[in-house]
Design a protein around this motif. Sequence first.
Motif, PDB file in Angstrom:
ATOM      1  N   ALA A   1      -6.743   2.576  -0.512  1.00  0.00           N
ATOM      2  CA  ALA A   1      -5.409   3.063  -0.858  1.00  0.00           C
ATOM      3  C   ALA A   1      -5.123   2.845  -2.338  1.00  0.00           C
ATOM      4  CB  ALA A   1      -4.363   2.350   0.000  1.00  0.00           C
ATOM      5  N   ARG A   2      -5.509   1.688  -2.852  1.00  0.00           N
ATOM      6  CA  ARG A   2      -5.270   1.356  -4.260  1.00  0.00           C
ATOM      7  C   ARG A   2      -5.999   2.320  -5.191  1.00  0.00           C
ATOM      8  NH1 ARG A   2      -5.919  -4.101  -3.903  1.00  0.00           N
ATOM      9  NH2 ARG A   2      -3.711  -4.024  -3.294  1.00  0.00           N
TER      10      ARG A   2
ATOM     11  N   PRO B   1       0.838  -1.197   0.000  1.00  0.00           N
ATOM     12  CA  PRO B   1       0.000   0.000   0.000  1.00  0.00           C
ATOM     13  C   PRO B   1       0.869   1.241   0.000  1.00  0.00           C
ATOM     14  CG  PRO B   1       0.017  -0.991   2.186  1.00  0.00           C
ATOM     15  CD  PRO B   1       0.737  -1.951   1.278  1.00  0.00           C
ATOM     16  N   GLY B   2       0.423   2.259  -0.682  1.00  0.00           N
ATOM     17  CA  GLY B   2       1.181   3.494  -0.814  1.00  0.00           C
ATOM     18  C   GLY B   2       1.253   3.931  -2.257  1.00  0.00           C
ATOM     19  N   GLY B   3       2.248   4.750  -2.554  1.00  0.00           N
ATOM     20  CA  GLY B   3       2.465   5.178  -3.926  1.00  0.00           C
ATOM     21  C   GLY B   3       1.830   6.502  -4.290  1.00  0.00           C
ATOM     22  N   SER B   4       1.035   7.065  -3.394  1.00  0.00           N
ATOM     23  CA  SER B   4       0.459   8.398  -3.556  1.00  0.00           C
ATOM     24  C   SER B   4       0.257   8.951  -2.157  1.00  0.00           C
ATOM     25  CB  SER B   4      -0.873   8.335  -4.316  1.00  0.00           C
ATOM     26  OG  SER B   4      -1.839   7.600  -3.569  1.00  0.00           O
ATOM     27  N   ALA B   5       0.015  10.241  -2.044  1.00  0.00           N
ATOM     28  CA  ALA B   5      -0.089  10.853  -0.712  1.00  0.00           C
ATOM     29  C   ALA B   5      -1.196  10.215   0.117  1.00  0.00           C
ATOM     30  CB  ALA B   5      -0.308  12.355  -0.850  1.00  0.00           C
ATOM     31  N   GLY B   6      -2.364  10.065  -0.485  1.00  0.00           N
ATOM     32  CA  GLY B   6      -3.476   9.474   0.252  1.00  0.00           C
ATOM     33  C   GLY B   6      -3.221   8.020   0.605  1.00  0.00           C
ATOM     34  N   ALA B   7      -2.653   7.276  -0.333  1.00  0.00           N
ATOM     35  CA  ALA B   7      -2.390   5.857  -0.093  1.00  0.00           C
ATOM     36  C   ALA B   7      -1.309   5.663   0.972  1.00  0.00           C
ATOM     37  CB  ALA B   7      -1.974   5.175  -1.389  1.00  0.00           C
TER      38      ALA B   7
END
Length: 222
Positions: free
Chosen positions: A74-75, A41-47
């Motif tokens: 998150a995705r 999970p991750g890869g962007s600010a919200g995620a």
Amino acid sequence: MTRGRFITLEGGEGVGKSTQARRLVERLRARGLGVVQTREPGGSAGAEAIRAIVVSGEAERWSPLTEAMLMFAARNDHLEHTIRPALDRGDWVVCDRFADSSRAYQGAGGGVPDSFIEALDQGVVGDTQPDLTLVFDLPVEVGLDRAFGRGLFETRFESKGLAFHHRLRQRFLQIAQEHPDRCAIIDADGDEDEVFARVWSAVVARFPELDATLQSASGADA
């Protein structure tokens, strides 16, 4: 503009995905390609904000159903802000984990019904499916030894017990067998160079245009 290519790396804990993702990105960039390296999970600010509450804390902090919904939330942010824009501008995307991890961790590992996960996948991921998924395989005990040896603090999933991790390994292998059109199993046993040779072989087999890219780059250097 031609759509970019989407490569995901999957597998249990300690199989070496992150190291191999970095090496793959370096090799692709050396071919003159635009490449976005990202993770889930991750890869962007919200995620990334969601990641912070998902991967830390006690093993039973979240129920598997709650986990699944958090992962797909998150995705969705990741797809909207990172993956789809990159693919639309023609870049390649190399992602450390994607939807198959939800199928394995929350599905096989946690008992969330496949039908529920597939409904989430259809609604969130839709047509943005990977062009190639590299499934890294390693005996569970070896992978966990590696994971705990890294000294990282994100140990929530690593601490879920051997039976959980054996279910993960079997599900990842099952996914690869069910989707031979997009999946390649990578033997993750060996040193980094040995494993990367297997990775690159699988990537070139799926994207033969990389041979032409290499020839073009060699000609430019001449």
